[in-house]
Design a protein around this motif. Structure first.
Motif, PDB file in Angstrom:
ATOM      1  N   PRO A  82      44.150  26.268  50.479  1.00  0.00           N
ATOM      2  CA  PRO A  82      44.419  27.483  49.705  1.00  0.00           C
ATOM      3  C   PRO A  82      44.922  27.212  48.297  1.00  0.00           C
ATOM      4  N   ARG A  83      45.393  25.978  48.047  1.00  0.00           N
ATOM      5  CA  ARG A  83      45.886  25.633  46.720  1.00  0.00           C
ATOM      6  C   ARG A  83      45.249  24.338  46.261  1.00  0.00           C
ATOM      7  N   MET A  84      44.597  24.358  45.077  1.00  0.00           N
ATOM      8  CA  MET A  84      44.087  23.159  44.437  1.00  0.00           C
ATOM      9  C   MET A  84      44.647  23.124  43.021  1.00  0.00           C
ATOM     10  N   ALA A  85      44.328  22.087  42.287  1.00  0.00           N
ATOM     11  CA  ALA A  85      44.953  21.877  40.982  1.00  0.00           C
ATOM     12  C   ALA A  85      44.780  23.097  40.080  1.00  0.00           C
ATOM     13  N   GLY A  86      45.880  23.777  39.804  1.00  0.00           N
ATOM     14  CA  GLY A  86      45.857  24.883  38.863  1.00  0.00           C
ATOM     15  C   GLY A  86      45.202  26.148  39.362  1.00  0.00           C
ATOM     16  N   CYS A  87      44.958  26.302  40.676  1.00  0.00           N
ATOM     17  CA  CYS A  87      44.299  27.521  41.164  1.00  0.00           C
ATOM     18  C   CYS A  87      44.605  27.752  42.636  1.00  0.00           C
ATOM     19  N   ASP A  88      44.566  29.034  43.036  1.00  0.00           N
ATOM     20  CA  ASP A  88      44.669  29.449  44.431  1.00  0.00           C
ATOM     21  C   ASP A  88      43.299  29.940  44.878  1.00  0.00           C
ATOM     22  N   ILE A  89      42.922  29.643  46.132  1.00  0.00           N
ATOM     23  CA  ILE A  89      41.559  29.917  46.600  1.00  0.00           C
ATOM     24  C   ILE A  89      41.608  30.638  47.937  1.00  0.00           C
ATOM     25  N   ALA A  90      40.703  31.620  48.109  1.00  0.00           N
ATOM     26  CA  ALA A  90      40.480  32.281  49.400  1.00  0.00           C
ATOM     27  C   ALA A  90      38.982  32.431  49.601  1.00  0.00           C
ATOM     28  N   THR A  91      38.524  32.320  50.846  1.00  0.00           N
ATOM     29  CA  THR A  91      37.096  32.385  51.150  1.00  0.00           C
ATOM     30  C   THR A  91      36.858  33.254  52.370  1.00  0.00           C
ATOM     31  N   CYS A 116      40.274  39.468  49.200  1.00  0.00           N
ATOM     32  CA  CYS A 116      38.942  39.265  49.800  1.00  0.00           C
ATOM     33  C   CYS A 116      38.623  40.387  50.782  1.00  0.00           C
ATOM     34  N   ASP A 117      39.591  40.729  51.627  1.00  0.00           N
ATOM     35  CA  ASP A 117      39.361  41.795  52.606  1.00  0.00           C
ATOM     36  C   ASP A 117      39.103  43.128  51.928  1.00  0.00           C
ATOM     37  N   THR A 118      39.780  43.382  50.813  1.00  0.00           N
ATOM     38  CA  THR A 118      39.564  44.626  50.070  1.00  0.00           C
ATOM     39  C   THR A 118      38.129  44.712  49.570  1.00  0.00           C
ATOM     40  N   GLY A 174      27.838  44.902  62.414  1.00  0.00           N
ATOM     41  CA  GLY A 174      26.865  45.381  63.391  1.00  0.00           C
ATOM     42  C   GLY A 174      25.555  45.798  62.755  1.00  0.00           C
ATOM     43  N   GLY A 175      25.563  46.091  61.435  1.00  0.00           N
ATOM     44  CA  GLY A 175      24.326  46.483  60.778  1.00  0.00           C
ATOM     45  C   GLY A 175      23.924  45.536  59.671  1.00  0.00           C
ATOM     46  N   ARG A 176      24.733  44.493  59.439  1.00  0.00           N
ATOM     47  CA  ARG A 176      24.449  43.559  58.358  1.00  0.00           C
ATOM     48  C   ARG A 176      23.231  42.713  58.700  1.00  0.00           C
ATOM     49  N   LYS A 177      22.322  42.567  57.740  1.00  0.00           N
ATOM     50  CA  LYS A 177      21.105  41.805  57.978  1.00  0.00           C
ATOM     51  C   LYS A 177      21.125  40.452  57.287  1.00  0.00           C
ATOM     52  N   ASP A 178      22.035  40.244  56.339  1.00  0.00           N
ATOM     53  CA  ASP A 178      22.069  38.992  55.606  1.00  0.00           C
ATOM     54  C   ASP A 178      23.475  38.406  55.673  1.00  0.00           C
ATOM     55  N   ASP A 179      23.547  37.082  55.575  1.00  0.00           N
ATOM     56  CA  ASP A 179      24.847  36.421  55.593  1.00  0.00           C
ATOM     57  C   ASP A 179      25.605  36.721  54.309  1.00  0.00           C
ATOM     58  N   VAL A 180      26.906  36.526  54.367  1.00  0.00           N
ATOM     59  CA  VAL A 180      27.764  36.738  53.200  1.00  0.00           C
ATOM     60  C   VAL A 180      28.684  35.534  53.062  1.00  0.00           C
ATOM     61  N   ALA A 181      28.692  34.936  51.868  1.00  0.00           N
ATOM     62  CA  ALA A 181      29.672  33.915  51.518  1.00  0.00           C
ATOM     63  C   ALA A 181      30.435  34.432  50.302  1.00  0.00           C
ATOM     64  N   LEU A 182      31.754  34.414  50.385  1.00  0.00           N
ATOM     65  CA  LEU A 182      32.604  34.945  49.315  1.00  0.00           C
ATOM     66  C   LEU A 182      33.689  33.918  48.986  1.00  0.00           C
ATOM     67  N   LEU A 183      33.833  33.610  47.694  1.00  0.00           N
ATOM     68  CA  LEU A 183      34.883  32.705  47.228  1.00  0.00           C
ATOM     69  C   LEU A 183      35.619  33.372  46.073  1.00  0.00           C
ATOM     70  N   MET A 184      36.936  33.420  46.180  1.00  0.00           N
ATOM     71  CA  MET A 184      37.755  33.974  45.108  1.00  0.00           C
ATOM     72  C   MET A 184      38.796  32.934  44.712  1.00  0.00           C
ATOM     73  N   ALA A 185      38.965  32.739  43.403  1.00  0.00           N
ATOM     74  CA  ALA A 185      39.945  31.779  42.879  1.00  0.00           C
ATOM     75  C   ALA A 185      40.814  32.467  41.829  1.00  0.00           C
ATOM     76  N   ARG A 186      42.122  32.369  42.011  1.00  0.00           N
ATOM     77  CA  ARG A 186      43.048  32.830  40.977  1.00  0.00           C
ATOM     78  C   ARG A 186      43.363  31.624  40.105  1.00  0.00           C
ATOM     79  N   LEU A 187      42.968  31.718  38.839  1.00  0.00           N
ATOM     80  CA  LEU A 187      43.020  30.595  37.923  1.00  0.00           C
ATOM     81  C   LEU A 187      44.403  30.497  37.292  1.00  0.00           C
ATOM     82  N   GLY A 188      45.016  29.352  37.440  1.00  0.00           N
ATOM     83  CA  GLY A 188      46.304  29.119  36.806  1.00  0.00           C
ATOM     84  C   GLY A 188      46.108  28.384  35.488  1.00  0.00           C
ATOM     85  N   GLY A 189      46.995  27.540  35.170  1.00  0.00           N
ATOM     86  CA  GLY A 189      46.895  26.770  33.949  1.00  0.00           C
ATOM     87  C   GLY A 189      47.957  25.710  33.926  1.00  0.00           C
TER      88      GLY A 189
END
Length: 822
Positions: A469-478, A661-663, A678-693
């Motif tokens: 969830p934390r990498m250099a200078g950023c927070d990540i959720a998937t 991400c849930d929102t 139940g009605g989704r026909k395609d896969d979903v990949a979602l990546l969100m990063a809060r950029l620090g500094g």
């Protein structure tokens, strides 16, 4: 459902010839399809012959007008061989229920129809409810009952209709493939054999055999004589009392036995309609248990192999005394709680060889115990530690039936009747075996589905990276969402890769297609991206290399990919796009969100298309949102609407990255309900990063001139800087490692000065850069060697270290863990 007409059939097998083969035979069928409005949508040549109505007159008319269900039986036919189950000039109330839409499971019957003149025609009929998106609601099959007899079959024969591929009404091919499902007792091999016969004959057939058992069998009827009601009552009293039935009442006793058989068939049909409504194993287990209580038994305990419950594969050999069996369900009519503490659901146990349960599961045959004696109750209870189950079982009638499919025992059911109820008999044994066969097939389907689902989830999970969830200078959720419940494996992926210089690479990709092939390609491309990212290739160059790789793998390898590098020191994103939807950037300053305007590029695998990269300045707190098109694209809708909803939802404030991400997922599901769970026909990949500094005060840089005398200056500036940052405990180790790396750098540098940089972020990063392109190698130095120990020292003392090529040469770096701040 017929491919040919009467004149198309071979001369010796024309409709009505009833050609027989061995102990069984084949005769043509009348085939009628009824749509959801109750109108006839298919009327075969066999239907024209049997019901004397042409196809032109039948299509589009109400089925009840053409397939009369009949009325009351005339007085002069009270003793008809078909009794109250037959109707004059009609097929009976059973078919009426089917035509009226009130039947959810297959049904069958036998009745008498009026024929030309004063004649009568005996008719066998079947009704199969059809499910699916088409208009067809009911399949009705009928045949002249004299056919089996003229073909050589006796009244004990079992009959099963067959279906042909490439037939002439919608859905017929699917029916042919689903023969084992429609007729659960029919194996795949039998299905293929019957279909092969149909293709040979060119028209629908009726398959019948002296030995095969099928779940839906028409009533054969029993002849009766005048005064039947009184004689029947006398025979019933004799049977109930266990007395010999008088000679003149033998027919009535046989009739009563026939009524009992019919009741069992109705019960089995009812059970078939109540079980297997889903492929969820837990739900199927409950359905099977509830279906038999209280009509057939008072207590039903269901046990399954441990591997079946876990959704795993297992050795299909005969169980033994070490096999663990899980009690997965218990239904009963006793007072609440009486069984729960003594035999709780969820308990696992083996069964000794002397028990009837062991006999059932090893032989695969039902075991009948008319009454559990005190001795037998004690023997059974002995396996239950510190619990006395004898009061629950002693004096009761017990039937143990195996739950098996494809000749493999999956489990068994223990059926118990109260002492005051009639004991299980041989007919119950047969009924229980048939019931267990159907339940076993349903459970096996659910087991296989659960197993395949577990395999798919394991495969997908193994292919998706474990991103901290934390990498250099950023927070990540998937987030990853499968396209359908039946297809958990897809080609969408995301990734985050640590790069030199406290940078991070973000990747989102989408392989075109679905299933295992797409997932396999995704795994190859994701590995390639991680490898090239570790080489610190620029984004555009990385996509060009990925495009070349996809072309070498094959013509069908196409994928979109978005690659972004975040530099927290420079405060910028460096992005390149290969046919992917653009990312969203949410500004922390004012909460404004925007789709980044990037050169789109072509999907990797197209070949010969250039890729361009752009740089976008960012500030601490900005959020980058990258996803695949399954989240924003719905068939028949403009993708612009989905992208607009993505921008709007990404800007919503959230307490955490996971909440953000849930929102987004909830907002897009509300925008396009057909794309929801139940009605989704395609896969979903979602990546969100809060950029620090990383602030300028946390970065220190020096230029070291080539020459041995400069190594001491490098040690001194590092020690001084660490003391200024309040990190004196790291000074000794850092000074030693910097000395080794700078020594190697000045030794191999050509013309440019050596660059030394310290970065205080999530860790302490030290980088030494020179203009030599040859990467150092970690070796084992011998005691007599004068060099080669520097990298060994770094490898021992550093938290992490590495080396990579740069545009000007190479960079060697190491990290140290920062002490915890109080």
């Amino acid at each position: 459902m017929e491919r040919g007409t009467e004149r198309d059939a071979p001369p010796d097998r024309r409709a009505g010839d009833g050609a027989a083969a061995g102990p069984g035979g084949r005769i043509p069928l009348a085939v009628v399809v009824v749509d959801r409005d109750g109108l006839v949508s298919h009327w075969s040549t066999g239907a024209r012959r049997l019901f004397s109505v042409t196809k032109e007159d039948a299509l589009g008319r109400p089925a009840v007008d053409l397939l009369p269900v009949g009325g009351a039986l005339p007085e002069d036919e009270e003793d008809s061989p078909y009794g109250e189950y037959a109707a004059h000039d009609g097929l009976g109330p059973g078919l009426g229920a089917s035509l009226g839409g009130g039947l959810s499971y297959p049904a069958a019957g036998r009745a008498r129809l009026a024929a030309a003149g004063d004649g009568r025609v005996d008719v066998l009929w079947w009704a199969y409810p059809l499910v699916g998106p088409g208009r067809e609601r009911l399949l009705v099959l009928a045949a002249d009952a004299d056919g089996p007899h003229t073909a050589g079959a006796g009244t004990s024969a079992r009959v099963a209709p067959g279906f042909a591929l490439h037939t002439d009404f919608p859905g017929a091919e699917d029916l042919a493939r689903r023969l084992p499902e429609i007729l659960p007792s029919m194996s795949v091999g039998d299905s293929a054999r019957i279909v092969g016969q149909i293709l040979e004959l060119g028209y629908p057939i009726l398959e019948f055999s002296q030995n095969d058992r099928v779940p839906v069998t028409p009533d054969w009827g029993v002849p009766r004589r005048a005064g039947r009601r009184e004689r029947r009552e006398r025979a019933a009293r004799a049977l109930a009392a266990g007395e010999p039935v008088p000679e003149d009442l033998r027919d009535e006793s046989e009739d009563l036995e026939y009524a009992a058989v019919r009741e069992r068939l109705e019960f089995l049909n009812e059970v078939s309609g109540r079980i297997g409504t889903s492929l969820d194993l837990a739900r199927t287990i409950v359905e099977v248990s509830k279906a038999v209580v209280p009509r057939f038994t008072d207590v039903a305990g269901t046990y399954l192999r441990e591997q079946v419950v876990a959704g795993e594969g297992f050795d299909e050999g005969v169980p033994d005394t070490t096999t663990m069996w899980h009690r997965v369900a218990l239904e009963h009519t006793d007072e609440p709680g009486r069984w729960d503490d003594v035999v709780p659901v969820g308990e696992a146990m083996p069964f000794p060889a002397h028990t009837p349960f062991f006999q059932c599961m090893t032989t695969g045959e039902p075991v009948l115990v008319p009454r559990i004696s005190e001795e037998a109750g004690h023997a059974i209870a002995s396996q239950f530690d510190k619990r006395d189950i004898r009061p629950l079982i002693t004096g009761r009638s017990m039937l143990v039936v195996p739950l098996k499919a494809r000749h493999v025992v999956l489990g068994f059911m223990i059926l118990l009747r109260h002492p005051e109820r009639q004991v299980f008999n041989d007919m119950d044994r047969v009924t229980g075996a048939e019931l267990a066969a159907r339940a076993g097939l349903v459970l096996d389907n659910a087991r296989m589905y659960t197993h395949q689902e577990n395999v798919a989830e394991t495969l997908q999970d193994s292919m998706l990276p474990r991103i901290p969830p934390r990498m250099a200078g950023c927070d990540i959720a998937t987030r990853y969402l499968p396209g359908t419940l039946l297809g958990r494996v897809g080609g969408d992926w995301f990734d985050a890769v640590k790069l030199p210089g406290a940078r991070t690479a973000f990747v989102v990709g989408d392989v075109m297609g679905h299933g295992l092939n797409s997932a396999a390609m995704m795994g190859q491309l994701r590995t390639a991206v991680r490898t090239m990212a570790a080489l610190d290739l620029p984004p555009a160059q990385l996509l060009r290399n990925l495009d070349d790789l996809a072309q070498r793998l094959g013509d069908t390898y196409l994928a979109t990919c978005l690659y972004a590098v975040f530099d927290p020191i420079a405060g910028e994103l460096h992005l390149a796009n290969a046919g992917h939807i653009p990312p969203v950037l949410v500004r922390a300053e004012d909460g404004r969100s925007e789709l980044l305007d990037l050169p789109t590029g072509a999907p990797v695998g197209v070949g010969g298309v250039p890729f361009e990269a752009v740089r976008v300045p960012v500030r601490p707190g900005d959020r980058l949102v990258m996803c695949t098109d399954g989240l924003v694209e719905v068939r028949g809708e403009d993708i612009g609407a989905g992208l607009a909803a993505l921008c709007e939802s990404a800007a919503h404030p959230a307490a955490s990255m996971d909440d953000a991400c849930d929102t987004i997922i909830r907002a897009l599901a509300a925008t396009f309900p057909e794309a929801g769970p139940g009605g989704r026909k395609d896969d979903v990949a979602l990546l969100m990063a809060r950029l620090g500094g990383i602030a300028p005060d946390d970065v220190a840089e020096w230029r070291i001139a080539p020459g041995p005398s400069e190594v001491g200056r490098a040690r001194a500036v590092v020690r001084e800087q660490l003391h200024d940052w309040g990190l004196p405990k790291l000074a000794d180790g850092a000074e030693l490692m910097v000395s080794e790396l700078v020594t190697n750098a000045v030794r191999h540098a050509h013309a440019r000065p050596v660059a030394l940089r310290l970065v205080r972020g999530d860790t302490l990063l030290c980088e030494v850069e020179d203009d030599d392109h040859e990467l150092p190698t970690l070796i084992d130095a011998r005691p007599t060697d004068e060099s080669g120990r520097g990298l060994r020292v770094v490898s021992t003392l550093a938290r992490q270290w590495g080396a990579n090529r740069t545009a000007a040469g190479k960079s060697v770096w190491f990290e140290l863990t920062l002490p915890r701040r109080r």
